[in-house]
Design an enzyme around this catalytic site. Sequence first.
Site, PDB file in Angstrom:
ATOM      1  N   ALA A  93       0.858  -1.192   0.000  1.00 41.32           N
ATOM      2  CA  ALA A  93       0.000   0.000   0.000  1.00 41.32           C
ATOM      3  C   ALA A  93       0.890   1.236   0.000  1.00 41.32           C
ATOM      4  CB  ALA A  93      -0.921   0.000   1.216  1.00 41.32           C
TER       5      ALA A  93
ATOM      6  N   GLY B 234       0.069   3.576  -6.469  1.00 42.71           N
ATOM      7  CA  GLY B 234       1.314   4.287  -6.781  1.00 42.71           C
ATOM      8  C   GLY B 234       1.998   3.692  -8.005  1.00 42.71           C
TER       9      GLY B 234
ATOM     10  N   GLU C 118      -5.708  -4.632  -8.949  1.00 40.18           N
ATOM     11  CA  GLU C 118      -5.524  -4.952  -7.522  1.00 40.18           C
ATOM     12  C   GLU C 118      -6.872  -5.007  -6.814  1.00 40.18           C
ATOM     13  OE1 GLU C 118      -1.059  -2.972  -7.063  1.00 40.18           O
ATOM     14  OE2 GLU C 118      -2.793  -1.821  -6.444  1.00 40.18           O
TER      15      GLU C 118
HETATM   16  C1  5RP Z   1       0.747  -0.483  -6.923  1.00 36.08           C
HETATM   17  C2  5RP Z   1       0.443  -0.436  -5.470  1.00 36.08           C
HETATM   18  C3  5RP Z   1       1.529  -0.772  -4.528  1.00 36.08           C
HETATM   19  O1  5RP Z   1       1.082  -1.741  -3.647  1.00 36.08           O
HETATM   20  C4  5RP Z   1       1.903   0.462  -3.767  1.00 36.08           C
HETATM   21  O2  5RP Z   1       2.252   1.488  -4.697  1.00 36.08           O
HETATM   22  C5  5RP Z   1       3.070   0.220  -2.818  1.00 36.08           C
HETATM   23  O3  5RP Z   1       4.221  -0.008  -3.544  1.00 36.08           O
HETATM   24  P1  5RP Z   1       5.634  -0.241  -2.867  1.00 36.08           P
HETATM   25  O4  5RP Z   1       5.594  -1.585  -2.214  1.00 36.08           O
HETATM   26  O5  5RP Z   1       6.603  -0.172  -4.026  1.00 36.08           O
HETATM   27  O6  5RP Z   1       5.859   0.879  -1.884  1.00 36.08           O
HETATM   28  O7  5RP Z   1      -0.637  -0.125  -5.063  1.00 36.08           O
HETATM   29  O8  5RP Z   1      -0.340  -0.075  -7.711  1.00 36.08           O
END
Ligand code: 5RP
Length: 234
Positions: A83, A96, A103
Site C-alpha cells: 500500500a 502508486g 488490484e
Molecule cells: C501499486 C500499489 C503498490 O502496492 C503500492 O504502490 C506500494 O508499492 P511499494 O511496495 O513499491 O511501496 O498499489 O499499484
Amino acid sequence: MTQDELKQRVAQEALKHVVEDAVVGVGSGSTVNFFIDALAAIKGRIDGAVAASEASAERLRKHGIRVFDLNSVSELPVYVDGADEVTEHLAMIKGGGGALTREKIVAAVAERFVCICDASKLVGVLGKFPLPVEVIPMARSYVGRELLKLGGQPVLRENVTTDNGNLIIDCHGLSIIDPPALEAKLNQIAGVVTNGLFAQRSADLLLLAEPGGVRTLRARAVERSSVGHRPVLS
Ligand code: 5RP
C-alpha cells in the site's frame, strides 16, 4: 535497517499466510516484488498465483511459478499486496504503481487481504499520498474538473498507460476523513474506472515492518475468513 530491508522482512513474514495447495493472489510494487522472490522458495507447495499486474506476472513466471487467469480460479484464500498509505483501520491508498484496478478486482475475489508495508506507510488520515484515479482516456479532462470541484488538485501522470489501456490522474490535496464515502463518490464520476481508495474492501490483516520486528494489525472479521485453510508455513 534500510527501507528495502524492512520490505524484505515483511515479505518473508507474509509467507506464513500463504495457503498450501491453493492459488495465491499477488499484488504489485517493490514490497510485493520481495514477496514474489520469497514465494519462489515455497513454490512447490502452492498451485500457483494470480497476478494484479503484468509486471508481477512476469516476475512470477521468471521464478517458475504458474500464473493463472483470474477467470479460471474459483477460490482465492489469500491476496498479498502493499500500500502507499494505510490506517490502523486498514483502509488504504493504493495505485502508486498504477495497478489499482486489477488490484481491487483480485482483492474483491480473495477471502483474506494481507497488506504488507514498512512502517512509513502507516498514517492517521489518508490523503498525503496523492490519490490515484484510473480514467478512460476520453474522460480525462472531465474527471479532472470533477476532482477540482471536490477540492482536489488533479495531475495527469505523465507517460503512463495502465495494463488496461487507461490513464492515471493523481489527485493531490485531499484530506480523506471518510474513506468509504469518498471511494464510492469518486467511482460515480463518469469515466472513472476505479480509484485508489481501498476502504469498502479494506485489508483484513496488516503486517507492518518496524526496526524492532513485524507488527500485526487485524481487522475484526479476519478470523472468520481463515477457517478451513492450512497456511504453508504453519
Ligand atoms: C501499486 C500499489 C503498490 O502496492 C503500492 O504502490 C506500494 O508499492 P511499494 O511496495 O513499491 O511501496 O498499489 O499499484
